[in-house]
Each structure stands twice: as C-alpha cells, then as structure tokens.
Design an enzyme around this catalytic site. Structure first.
Site, short mmCIF file in Angstrom:
data_model
loop_
_atom_site.label_atom_id
_atom_site.label_comp_id
_atom_site.label_asym_id
_atom_site.label_seq_id
_atom_site.Cartn_x
_atom_site.Cartn_y
_atom_site.Cartn_z
N LYS A 128 4.80 -10.33 -19.29
CA LYS A 128 4.38 -8.98 -19.69
C LYS A 128 3.00 -9.02 -20.32
O LYS A 128 2.13 -8.21 -20.02
CB LYS A 128 5.35 -8.35 -20.70
CG LYS A 128 6.66 -7.83 -20.20
CD LYS A 128 6.60 -6.57 -19.37
CE LYS A 128 6.44 -6.86 -17.91
NZ LYS A 128 7.61 -7.19 -17.16
N LYS A 144 3.03 -2.46 -7.56
CA LYS A 144 4.42 -2.36 -8.01
C LYS A 144 5.38 -3.07 -7.07
O LYS A 144 6.26 -3.79 -7.51
CB LYS A 144 4.80 -0.88 -8.14
CG LYS A 144 6.23 -0.64 -8.61
CD LYS A 144 6.40 -0.98 -10.06
CE LYS A 144 7.80 -0.72 -10.56
NZ LYS A 144 8.04 -1.50 -11.81
N GLU A 183 0.20 -9.86 -17.62
CA GLU A 183 -0.06 -8.92 -16.53
C GLU A 183 -0.71 -7.62 -17.00
O GLU A 183 -1.47 -7.02 -16.24
CB GLU A 183 1.18 -8.65 -15.67
CG GLU A 183 2.21 -7.76 -16.24
CD GLU A 183 3.37 -7.50 -15.28
OE1 GLU A 183 3.15 -7.34 -14.08
OE2 GLU A 183 4.52 -7.45 -15.76
N ARG A 196 1.48 1.53 -5.93
CA ARG A 196 1.66 0.54 -4.87
C ARG A 196 0.37 -0.20 -4.53
O ARG A 196 0.38 -1.18 -3.80
CB ARG A 196 2.19 1.23 -3.60
CG ARG A 196 3.47 1.97 -3.80
CD ARG A 196 3.88 2.64 -2.52
NE ARG A 196 4.29 1.67 -1.53
CZ ARG A 196 5.52 1.20 -1.40
NH1 ARG A 196 6.47 1.63 -2.19
NH2 ARG A 196 5.82 0.32 -0.47
N HIS A 225 6.29 -32.03 -25.43
CA HIS A 225 6.00 -32.81 -24.22
C HIS A 225 4.69 -32.38 -23.56
O HIS A 225 4.47 -32.66 -22.39
CB HIS A 225 7.16 -32.70 -23.24
CG HIS A 225 8.45 -33.19 -23.80
ND1 HIS A 225 8.68 -34.52 -24.09
CD2 HIS A 225 9.57 -32.52 -24.20
CE1 HIS A 225 9.89 -34.66 -24.61
NE2 HIS A 225 10.44 -33.45 -24.69
N ASN A 260 1.09 0.18 6.00
CA ASN A 260 1.51 -0.68 4.89
C ASN A 260 2.23 -1.87 5.50
O ASN A 260 3.21 -1.69 6.22
CB ASN A 260 2.47 0.08 3.96
CG ASN A 260 3.07 -0.83 2.90
OD1 ASN A 260 2.43 -1.79 2.47
ND2 ASN A 260 4.28 -0.55 2.49
N GLY A 261 1.73 -3.08 5.23
CA GLY A 261 2.35 -4.28 5.79
C GLY A 261 1.28 -5.28 6.20
O GLY A 261 0.11 -5.16 5.77
N TRP A 289 -3.81 -1.81 -1.39
CA TRP A 289 -3.83 -3.08 -2.14
C TRP A 289 -4.26 -4.11 -1.11
O TRP A 289 -3.50 -4.42 -0.18
CB TRP A 289 -2.45 -3.39 -2.69
CG TRP A 289 -2.42 -4.60 -3.58
CD1 TRP A 289 -2.70 -4.64 -4.91
CD2 TRP A 289 -2.10 -5.94 -3.20
NE1 TRP A 289 -2.57 -5.93 -5.38
CE2 TRP A 289 -2.22 -6.75 -4.36
CE3 TRP A 289 -1.74 -6.56 -2.00
CZ2 TRP A 289 -1.97 -8.13 -4.35
CZ3 TRP A 289 -1.50 -7.93 -2.00
CH2 TRP A 289 -1.62 -8.69 -3.16
N CYS A 312 0.87 -1.17 0.00
CA CYS A 312 0.00 0.00 0.00
C CYS A 312 0.91 1.22 0.00
O CYS A 312 2.10 1.11 0.27
CB CYS A 312 -0.87 0.03 1.24
SG CYS A 312 -1.88 -1.44 1.41
N GLU A 339 9.54 -14.02 -19.73
CA GLU A 339 9.29 -12.60 -19.47
C GLU A 339 8.24 -12.05 -20.46
O GLU A 339 7.37 -11.27 -20.07
CB GLU A 339 10.61 -11.83 -19.54
CG GLU A 339 10.52 -10.31 -19.51
CD GLU A 339 9.86 -9.74 -18.27
OE1 GLU A 339 9.53 -10.50 -17.34
OE2 GLU A 339 9.63 -8.52 -18.24
O1 M6R Z 1 10.74 -4.96 -7.08
P1 M6R Z 1 11.08 -6.33 -7.54
O2 M6R Z 1 11.97 -6.33 -8.75
O3 M6R Z 1 11.61 -7.20 -6.46
O4 M6R Z 1 9.70 -6.96 -8.01
C1 M6R Z 1 9.61 -8.30 -8.39
C2 M6R Z 1 8.29 -8.57 -9.06
O5 M6R Z 1 7.24 -8.30 -8.20
C3 M6R Z 1 8.11 -7.74 -10.34
O6 M6R Z 1 9.16 -7.94 -11.23
C4 M6R Z 1 6.78 -8.12 -11.03
O7 M6R Z 1 6.85 -9.42 -11.52
C5 M6R Z 1 6.47 -7.11 -12.14
N1 M6R Z 1 5.10 -6.69 -12.06
C6 M6R Z 1 6.69 -7.65 -13.49
O8 M6R Z 1 6.44 -6.73 -14.49
#
Ligand code: M6R
Length: 574
Positions: free
Chosen positions: A451, A569, A454, A27, A470, A95-96, A69, A2, A447
């Site tokens: 992308k 994020k 998400e 966040r 497989h 936050n936590g 969040w 958050c 990756e």
């Molecule tokens: O801040 P970080 O690099 O540790 O975050 C890791 C993941 O949460 C982050 O890369 C997440 O997968 C992204 N949303 C990907 O685009």
C-alpha cells in the site's frame, strides 16, 4: 488494462462517452481518445487524462472511446486509441494484447500504419475484410487474432451500429431505452441503465439504438441473457470523501459485516489446497494459508499466480485450487485457474465482481460482496477476501470464528484517523519504510508495504520479522522507520525482540499493538492501538491503520492517490 466504451442512442455521444471514460479511468489513464460518427468519422485523442477530452465538441449520436494503460508503445497521440483504417472510415478501441500483431502487420504490408501499437492491425484487418457488412468483416478479422481482446468498432458508413466482441478481456452491454452501451465494465453506464448483458468468450454483439443482437464467433445468432446489476451510481461516486480509496477504507465496517453473512456452499474436500492470486489478493491468500492450516490442518500451498502458471505445478484431481481476485479478470490468476482445471483439480474462486470471467470459469464461487471498488489501491476488497477465507476455514474445520465484533473494532480504528495523519506527518518525507510482522501478520506487513509504495511512491519492504537479522537490518538507520505489528499473540515476545534490535540501531518504530498494552510504549516511537480480538483474526484489524498510514502519507506527498502512476485497477494482461 484499458477502458473501452461505445454508445449509440439519441444523446450527444461525445458527452456520454467522455463521462463514461472518466468512470473507466481507473483501468488506465496515460492517454485517451474518442471517435464519433456524424456523417464523417471524427477522431480526437489526448495524452494524459480523459479530462482533456472535455473541450472536444463533436455532434453525433454514436461513437466509441478509450482510456489507455500502455502496453505496446509509449503514451502518445499516435499510440492512443481509437485506431483507424487507412481510409479513415473504421475506428477501433481495444482492451487486451494481440500477440501476433507483428506477423499480421507483415501480412498487411500495403496498409499504412501510424502507431507502434498492436491494436492498429485490427483496424486494418477489418478494413481488409470489409465489403459493406461490418459484422462479417469483424468476424473474419478476429479469426486471425491471437491474444486477448475486447473491441468496439464503428464504421462511417454504418452510423447506426457498433460491433462489440470479446475474447479474454471483459465486455458488458448496457441495455437502455432508445439507447445502448458497451463498456469494459458496468460502472461506465450505471447512471443510465442497470440492465446488463455480460458477453461470454468469443461472443459478438451488434449494438443499435433500439436493440442488440448477439452472435457466436461463427456468426450464429444467440439468446441475450439480461441481468439487473444490484448496485447504483452512489457506489461509483466519492460521497464527500476526497478520494475513492479513503471512502473505501471507511466502508470496511459495513463491507466486512456484509461478507460475514455469506454461506459457503462450495465443495471443499481436498488432499491439498493451493491458494493463488496477485498483489493484495495474494496477501489475503497468504493469511488464508495460515488460517486454514491452523484450523483445518489441511496442507495448503500459497503461490503467486504469475509463478504458478509457469511452474508445471503438481496439482491434480484430489486438490482444490482457491483463486482470489477483486476484479475477477486478472490475467495471471485466470491463467492459473485454467491450468489447474486442465490438470483436473477442483477450483474455487473468491471474487468481488459478479459474473466476471474468473467467477464464471471456476467450479465454485464465493462472492465477497464488498461492492464496487474504484481506488486502484485495494482496501475493502482485501478485508472482505480475508473474511471469505475465515468462513472457508470455518467450514473446513467445523470450528467457529467469532467475527461479530470486527465491524465495531474497525470503526474504533477508523476513529484514530487524525492520530494516524499526525504520524504520517512525521514520516512522510522519508525515502524508505520497513514493515514487519510474524505469523498471520506477516502477510499484513507485505500488504502494508505494498500500500505504501503503490500510492506514496516511497520504497517500502515487507518482511517476516524473524528474517531481519538475515540481511534487511543492514538498511536500518534513523531515517528508515519500521512499522512493526506487535499485537497480543503467541509471537509477540519475538517481535518485541526484533523491535529492540532495530531500536539499538537508531531505527524509529511505529508499532501496531493491542489496546491496553502500555509496555509497548517503552519500545516504540509511536503506537497505534487496535482492539483486542482472537489472534487469528487480528489481520482484519492490523491492516486498517496501515491503509490509513499509506493514504495520509501519499496525501501529504500530494500523490494522485486513486490513480497512482504506472498502475491500473485490473491487470488483464500478463
Ligand atoms: O483484481 P485482483 O484482485 O485480481 O487484482 C490483483 C492485484 O492486481 C491488485 O490487488 C493490486 O495489487 C492492487 N493495486 C493492490 O492495491
């Protein structure tokens, strides 16, 4: 997960806080709220985006705000922060996660709870311990908390102070002139001040208009360490781009160049290397495993941080654990780092956010220098992490990687933005995508799929191309496009065979190939060319069209690109 903010000064707190919350929205963004002290404590909450708070006009020059969040309890007005005490005088933003909140709720039976959240117990716990001194009440309350927290607390009878305290979740103070700020991160107050104090674990700050005092968790006074952050408001703005993600994709020629300048001073000698991280950062780590093993011939194990921490890993004094994190706050990555340290391993963090918790706790740190990344979908941080890993492999092996042509090569790929938009236009309505790669481009397939899913919400699977037969090949139909990374390298003929197997089953192919490869056109429906480079460096180029393809697909599907649903994020909870 958050965003929290506190402001005390002479300006209208409501306006300052709402603006700051907009910057913190990356966040979390399922609900938001604000509390301002203006003789009485006034609280307002909304479900949905911070924007909705703009219509709330409170007077008052001190207050706190929150963008959420959800962890405990669905997004609702009751569950949104700030949470208040029974007498309505104390407001808390958090936050936590408080792990023992049910136990504490039981102890606080006489209090009336209005939400399903873990946070609300904190407001009641402070109320229970309050006898005129807010700092003392907070110090007593945190002694009972198990879990992670960054808190801002205000009291109606203390219209001149905010109490800020952290353990496990980040918190920074912004030191202004005649005004001060507290926030989950610097972007919230960068337009007002660059002077920052990063709170350490279990530190508490009493934040007033004309000064800040710092204490340890026993209430003993400490020295403030003020640093000047080296980025500005410009970085926190879109600069003409429609989304932060697009801006950050286009920044990559510069950020990659910047990261290429770093010097690795860390101690890298080890019998074995472990690389661990989450999400996109983990895929950078997987590229790192291939590169380090190929160049330095040191056994390197890649493991997701969320798995590492519970696997009782065989890691010890002679090993090096490399953790990678854009935010430097990811809970699982931090836990993996702490565990490896406990077991005696040396730790090295590749981190973007300066002074973040992971950066501070690792034995050595390599900063990626990608600048502020705001888009929830990580792009420029990823390519900078790759560069840092190439530099580490270089240092370990004594072999040189020629990164000098990469920024220009990325520029050339970015110039194909329109071409990639047209490809996205052909496929944006599909329900599934496959992404295939081999060797160093296998992580890029993972990756690319991440992308795509998400931000566009299209189901996408990344696979090692050799694994297709497989199982996953059963998914192939003319409605499931496959993105295949088929650049000039040792495994190209193998991936061409995989492409043919898909074509034979009516699958559509979008190939990422090396400039000059005209043959590939025979096998693929679409080809996106990337400039020629050393095969080991190709991930730095092949990922760029995948970022753009995901971006334009999401854009055509009218998705909320910078704030994809259910995501945040920085993932500071497990
Ligand atoms: O801040 P970080 O690099 O540790 O975050 C890791 C993941 O949460 C982050 O890369 C997440 O997968 C992204 N949303 C990907 O685009």
């Amino acid at each position: 997960m958050c965003g929290i903010i506190g402001y005390v000064g002479s300006r209208n707190a409501c306006e300052v806080i709402v603006r700051a919350l907009e910057r913190l929205e990356y966040r979390g963004y399922d609900s938001a709220g604000i509390a301002v002290v203006n003789e009485k404590l006034e609280v307002s909450k909304v479900v949905g985006r911070v924007e909705k708070l703009k219509s709330r006009k409170f007077e008052g020059t001190i207050g706190v705000g929150h963008t959420r969040w959800s962890t405990h309890g669905k997004p609702s007005i009751e569950n949104a922060h700030p949470h208040v005490s029974c007498d309505g005088k104390i407001a808390v933003v958090h936050n936590g996660i408080i792990e023992n909140y049910l136990e504490l709720k039981e102890e606080l039976k006489t209090h009336s709870f209005k939400s399903e959240t873990d946070t609300e117990v904190i407001a009641h716990l402070i109320e229970e311990n309050y006898s005129g001194n807010l700092k003392e009440a907070v110090l007593k309350a945190i002694k009972k908390l198990v879990g992670a927290y960054a808190l801002c607390v205000v009291h109606e009878s203390k219209p001149d102070e905010i109490i800020a305290v952290r353990s496990g979740s980040p918190l920074a103070l912004g030191i202004g002139v005649g005004e001060n700020f507290v926030a989950s991160d610097v972007s919230a107050f960068i337009e007002h001040t660059k002077k920052t104090v990063y709170l350490n674990e279990r530190e508490l700050a009493v934040v007033k208009k004309n000064g800040v005092e710092l204490f340890d968790s026993e209430g003993k006074k400490k020295q403030l360490a003020i640093v000047e952050v080296n980025w500005d408001l410009e970085q926190a703005q879109k600069s003409g781009f429609k989304h932060f993600m697009l801006k950050e994709i286009f920044e990559q020629p510069r950020t990659v160049e910047e990261t290429s300048k770093i010097k690795i001073n860390a101690e890298l000698k080890a019998d074995k290397i472990f690389i661990t991280a989450c999400g996109t950062a983990s895929y950078a780590g997987l590229v790192g495993k291939y590169v380090i093993e190929r160049l330095a011939r040191v056994p390197t194990e890649w493991v997701l941080a969320s798995e590492f921490r519970y696997s009782n890993p065989i890691v010890g004094r002679k090993d090096l654990l490399v953790v990678i994190s854009q935010s430097g706050e990811t809970a699982d990555t931090l836990a993996a780092l702490r565990l490896a340290k406990e077991k005696g391993a040396r730790t090295l963090a590749i981190v973007n956010v300066v002074d973040s918790t992971i950066a501070r706790e690792a034995d050595d740190v390599v900063y990626t220098r990608a600048g502020l990344e705001i888009g929830v979908a990580s792009t420029k941080a990823f390519t900078s992490q790759l560069v840092a890993l190439y530099k580490i492999a270089e240092k370990m092996s004594g072999k040189k990687m020629d990164l000098s042509g990469i920024p220009k090569a990325i520029e050339k790929i970015l110039a194909k933005d329109k071409e990639i938009t047209e490809i996205a236009r052909k496929y944006f309505k599909v329900y599934n995508f496959l992404f295939l790669g081999r060797d160093v481009n296998y992580p890029i397939a993972l990756e690319g799929a991440l992308k795509m899913k998400e931000i566009s919400y299209i189901h996408a699977e990344g696979y090692a191309a050799g694994e297709m037969k497989h199982g996953p090949i059963a998914l192939v139909t003319d409605e499931v496009p496959t993105v295949a990374i088929a650049v000039n390298d040792e495994v190209k003929t193998k991936i061409i065979s995989n492409i043919q197997e898909i074509k034979a089953r009516n699958g559509k192919i979008i190939a990422i190939a090396t400039e000059g490869d005209t043959e590939i056109k025979k096998h693929a429906n679409e080809v996106i060319y990337v400039p020629k480079t050393d095969a080991l460096l190709t991930p730095l180029l092949t990922v760029i069209p995948l970022q753009l393809l995901a971006y334009h697909t999401a854009e055509l599907r009218e998705c909320d690109i910078d704030k994809p649903r259910n995501l945040a994020k920085s993932v500071t909870v497990e």
